[in-house]
Design a protein around this motif. Structure first.
Motif, mmCIF file in Angstrom:
data_model
loop_
_atom_site.group_PDB
_atom_site.id
_atom_site.type_symbol
_atom_site.label_atom_id
_atom_site.label_comp_id
_atom_site.label_asym_id
_atom_site.label_seq_id
_atom_site.Cartn_x
_atom_site.Cartn_y
_atom_site.Cartn_z
ATOM 1 N N PRO A 28 0.829 -1.213 0.000
ATOM 2 C CA PRO A 28 0.000 0.000 0.000
ATOM 3 C C PRO A 28 0.864 1.264 0.000
ATOM 4 O O PRO A 28 2.069 1.227 0.243
ATOM 5 C CB PRO A 28 -0.796 -0.116 1.314
ATOM 6 C CG PRO A 28 -0.706 -1.548 1.711
ATOM 7 C CD PRO A 28 0.627 -2.020 1.219
ATOM 8 N N MET A 29 0.226 2.394 -0.209
ATOM 9 C CA MET A 29 0.918 3.676 -0.250
ATOM 10 C C MET A 29 1.571 4.019 1.087
ATOM 11 O O MET A 29 2.543 4.763 1.135
ATOM 12 C CB MET A 29 -0.056 4.784 -0.637
ATOM 13 C CG MET A 29 -0.468 4.780 -2.091
ATOM 14 S SD MET A 29 0.910 5.207 -3.194
ATOM 15 C CE MET A 29 1.191 6.904 -2.719
ATOM 16 N N SER A 30 1.040 3.495 2.169
ATOM 17 C CA SER A 30 1.551 3.835 3.499
ATOM 18 C C SER A 30 2.746 2.977 3.921
ATOM 19 O O SER A 30 3.178 3.055 5.074
ATOM 20 C CB SER A 30 0.433 3.713 4.538
ATOM 21 O OG SER A 30 -0.153 2.427 4.499
ATOM 22 N N PHE A 31 3.281 2.176 3.012
ATOM 23 C CA PHE A 31 4.469 1.382 3.289
ATOM 24 C C PHE A 31 5.549 1.729 2.272
ATOM 25 O O PHE A 31 5.253 2.219 1.181
ATOM 26 C CB PHE A 31 4.152 -0.118 3.211
ATOM 27 C CG PHE A 31 3.235 -0.599 4.293
ATOM 28 C CD1 PHE A 31 3.726 -1.236 5.423
ATOM 29 C CD2 PHE A 31 1.859 -0.406 4.198
ATOM 30 C CE1 PHE A 31 2.880 -1.675 6.433
ATOM 31 C CE2 PHE A 31 1.003 -0.835 5.197
ATOM 32 C CZ PHE A 31 1.517 -1.473 6.322
ATOM 33 N N GLU A 32 6.812 1.479 2.645
ATOM 34 C CA GLU A 32 7.902 1.763 1.719
ATOM 35 C C GLU A 32 8.920 0.631 1.730
ATOM 36 O O GLU A 32 9.228 0.058 2.776
ATOM 37 C CB GLU A 32 8.585 3.085 2.077
ATOM 38 C CG GLU A 32 9.200 3.135 3.464
ATOM 39 C CD GLU A 32 9.881 4.459 3.757
ATOM 40 O OE1 GLU A 32 10.247 5.169 2.795
ATOM 41 O OE2 GLU A 32 10.065 4.785 4.945
ATOM 42 N N TYR A 33 9.425 0.301 0.545
ATOM 43 C CA TYR A 33 10.500 -0.679 0.417
ATOM 44 C C TYR A 33 11.823 -0.030 0.819
ATOM 45 O O TYR A 33 12.113 1.111 0.442
ATOM 46 C CB TYR A 33 10.623 -1.167 -1.025
ATOM 47 C CG TYR A 33 9.475 -2.017 -1.499
ATOM 48 C CD1 TYR A 33 9.204 -3.254 -0.916
ATOM 49 C CD2 TYR A 33 8.655 -1.593 -2.542
ATOM 50 C CE1 TYR A 33 8.156 -4.034 -1.355
ATOM 51 C CE2 TYR A 33 7.607 -2.371 -2.999
ATOM 52 C CZ TYR A 33 7.359 -3.597 -2.397
ATOM 53 O OH TYR A 33 6.319 -4.367 -2.846
ATOM 54 N N LEU A 34 12.633 -0.776 1.571
ATOM 55 C CA LEU A 34 13.954 -0.291 1.967
ATOM 56 C C LEU A 34 15.081 -1.095 1.333
ATOM 57 O O LEU A 34 16.075 -0.531 0.890
ATOM 58 C CB LEU A 34 14.087 -0.323 3.497
ATOM 59 C CG LEU A 34 13.101 0.544 4.290
ATOM 60 C CD1 LEU A 34 13.287 0.313 5.783
ATOM 61 C CD2 LEU A 34 13.286 2.022 3.948
#
Length: 236
Positions: A28-34
């Motif tokens: 979802p938009m509220s998560f980010e890949y690191l």
């Protein structure tokens, strides 16, 4: 000349088959890949990377919850972040995987969720998913600490890359939960996190001291604002 067509067809078949075996994970938009398998995922603050291509085998992915929420102290908004968590998933085909909060499509209580992320990874074809979630204890130091004490925040991206590297011997974590279609739960040291200590180059809000203070106040979380107020009162 007569070999051109068969060679082209062979190359086309090769690249088509190579592409076909890649799976995909959507967040979802509220998560980010690191990071993925020891390498940082190339992202920036102006665009959101929703999809990540995954090859067959065991993959390790560092992800963080990162959202903008209404502020309790003003009409503005502030950021909330979790500590990075590591998803270890076994990919066994060109499946479409989806990650989402355990209680629905959207996070209902952002601050609580950031402290204790609970997730589900499913497949679009409803097949079983073999995965587990590991919560790290990585933290970013606060804006106030950086500004007034000269502390340097940890490089979360680099730490996340290291944690997803299969050659890494040990990962500092606080829990190792779960498997397919079961919400991942973890005691968490995650907290609402501040934005970076240095304004982006060219940011017009940084041209005047008052504007810069207002800018950072609106971006800061509740804990950082308390730290700032405590420091500011001592300066009077």
């Amino acid at each position: 000349m007569k070999f051109t067509l068969p060679l082209s067809a062979a190359l086309l078949a090769f690249f088509t088959s190579t592409t076909a075996i890649a799976a995909n994970l959507t967040i979802p938009m509220s998560f980010e890949y690191l990071a993925l398998d020891g390498k940082e995922v190339d992202t920036n603050m102006f665009s959101h990377k929703t999809n990540l291509s995954l090859e067959n085998g065991e993959r390790k992915i560092a992800i963080r919850y990162h959202d903008l929420i209404d502020d309790d102290f003003s009409d503005g908004q502030s950021f909330v972040k979790s500590s990075p968590f590591i998803i270890t998933i076994t990919v066994d085909g060109d499946h479409e995987y989806q990650l989402k909060p355990a209680d629905g499509e959207f996070v209902k209580k952002p601050k609580s969720f950031a402290k204790d992320p609970q997730l589900i990874i499913s497949r679009k074809d409803n097949g079983s998913v073999n995965y587990k979630m590991t919560q790290t204890d990585y933290k970013e130091s606060s804006f106030i600490s950086n500004l007034f004490n000269g502390n340097k925040g940890e490089d979360i991206d680099a730490l996340s890359a290291s944690a997803t590297d299969s050659n890494t011997k040990a990962i500092p974590v606080v829990a190792v939960p779960t498997s397919a279609t079961v919400a991942a739960t973890a005691p968490s040291s995650a907290q609402v996190a501040p934005v970076p200590a240095v304004a982006q180059a060219g940011d017009k809000t940084a041209t005047h001291p008052e504007q810069m203070l207002q800018y950072w106040w609106l971006q800061a979380d509740e804990e950082t604002r308390k730290e700032f107020m405590s420091w500011a009162i001592k300066q009077l």
